[in-house]
Design a protein around this motif. Structure first.
Motif, PDB file in Angstrom:
ATOM      1  N   ASP A  62     -91.114 120.790  52.265  1.00  0.00           N
ATOM      2  CA  ASP A  62     -91.261 121.210  51.861  1.00  0.00           C
ATOM      3  C   ASP A  62     -89.586 122.469  51.669  1.00  0.00           C
ATOM      4  O   ASP A  62     -89.274 122.655  51.188  1.00  0.00           O
ATOM      5  N   VAL A  63     -89.822 122.499  53.445  1.00  0.00           N
ATOM      6  CA  VAL A  63     -89.591 122.996  53.966  1.00  0.00           C
ATOM      7  C   VAL A  63     -87.656 122.813  54.242  1.00  0.00           C
ATOM      8  O   VAL A  63     -86.055 123.119  53.597  1.00  0.00           O
ATOM      9  N   PHE A  64     -87.755 122.116  54.482  1.00  0.00           N
ATOM     10  CA  PHE A  64     -86.320 120.999  54.277  1.00  0.00           C
ATOM     11  C   PHE A  64     -85.561 120.811  53.257  1.00  0.00           C
ATOM     12  O   PHE A  64     -84.296 121.780  52.779  1.00  0.00           O
ATOM     13  N   MET A 119     -82.225 122.675  51.864  1.00  0.00           N
ATOM     14  CA  MET A 119     -80.699 122.129  51.125  1.00  0.00           C
ATOM     15  C   MET A 119     -80.701 122.818  49.500  1.00  0.00           C
ATOM     16  O   MET A 119     -79.306 122.234  49.816  1.00  0.00           O
ATOM     17  N   THR A 120     -81.306 123.414  49.022  1.00  0.00           N
ATOM     18  CA  THR A 120     -80.670 124.270  47.784  1.00  0.00           C
ATOM     19  C   THR A 120     -79.907 125.140  47.924  1.00  0.00           C
ATOM     20  O   THR A 120     -79.155 125.180  47.041  1.00  0.00           O
TER      21      THR A 120
END
Length: 168
Positions: A10-12, A16-17
């Motif tokens: 989720d953090v990744f 990336m957004t």
């Protein structure tokens, strides 16, 4: 955080957004039927020979077709081609292709009329990228639409966006 710790998926994904990426339609024909997908993980690899990387989720409907046909087009969408992107994300299979917007390219692959750039590629190599295949395409033909060059459709913060117009 030590080098042995992993960040959560989720953090990744959230991090990336923050990267704005050009939206491409990666397309091919198999037995005369068009197939394709939207990809934002596309980048240059080498100028000699001219190659690009396309990262394709192994679960994508067109993944195996791309590997079988060994030829494809990477069509960079303009901001005006948002309806094409929406069609690709909402429909499946050949229904993604409105015949009014596509023609057959030199490599017998679907190419998008009025795309910012179209790369027609031969599959050179495939590398394992965990959930994705990293496809190396050797570019056989590149077509740049100078009229659309400054207005790419982007994916940024989980939504469609477009690049700002260049100052005259």
């Amino acid at each position: 955080m030590s080098m042995n710790e992993q960040i959560s998926a989720d953090v990744f994904r959230h991090a990336m957004t923050c990267f704005a990426s050009g939206i491409t339609a990666v397309t091919t024909y198999e037995h005369g039927t068009p197939a394709g997908l939207i990809a934002t993980s596309v980048c240059s690899l080498s100028a000699d020979p001219a190659t690009i990387l396309v990262c394709v989720n192994k679960s994508a409907s067109a993944h195996d077709i791309l590997l079988r046909t060994r030829r494809f087009a990477v069509n960079l969408l303009s901001a005006e081609q948002l309806p094409v992107a929406r069609r690709f994300t909402s429909l499946r299979g050949p229904d993604r292709f409105d015949p009014a917007h596509w023609r057959t390219g030199d490599l017998d692959v679907p190419t998008l009329l009025d795309a910012v750039v179209v790369f027609e590629c031969q599959l050179a190599k495939v590398h394992d990228g965990f959930t994705h295949s990293i496809i190396v395409g050797q570019i056989v033909k590149a077509t740049v639409n100078d009229a659309r060059e400054a207005d790419c459709l982007l994916w940024h913060h989980r939504d469609f966006a477009h690049s700002p117009q260049r100052a005259a």
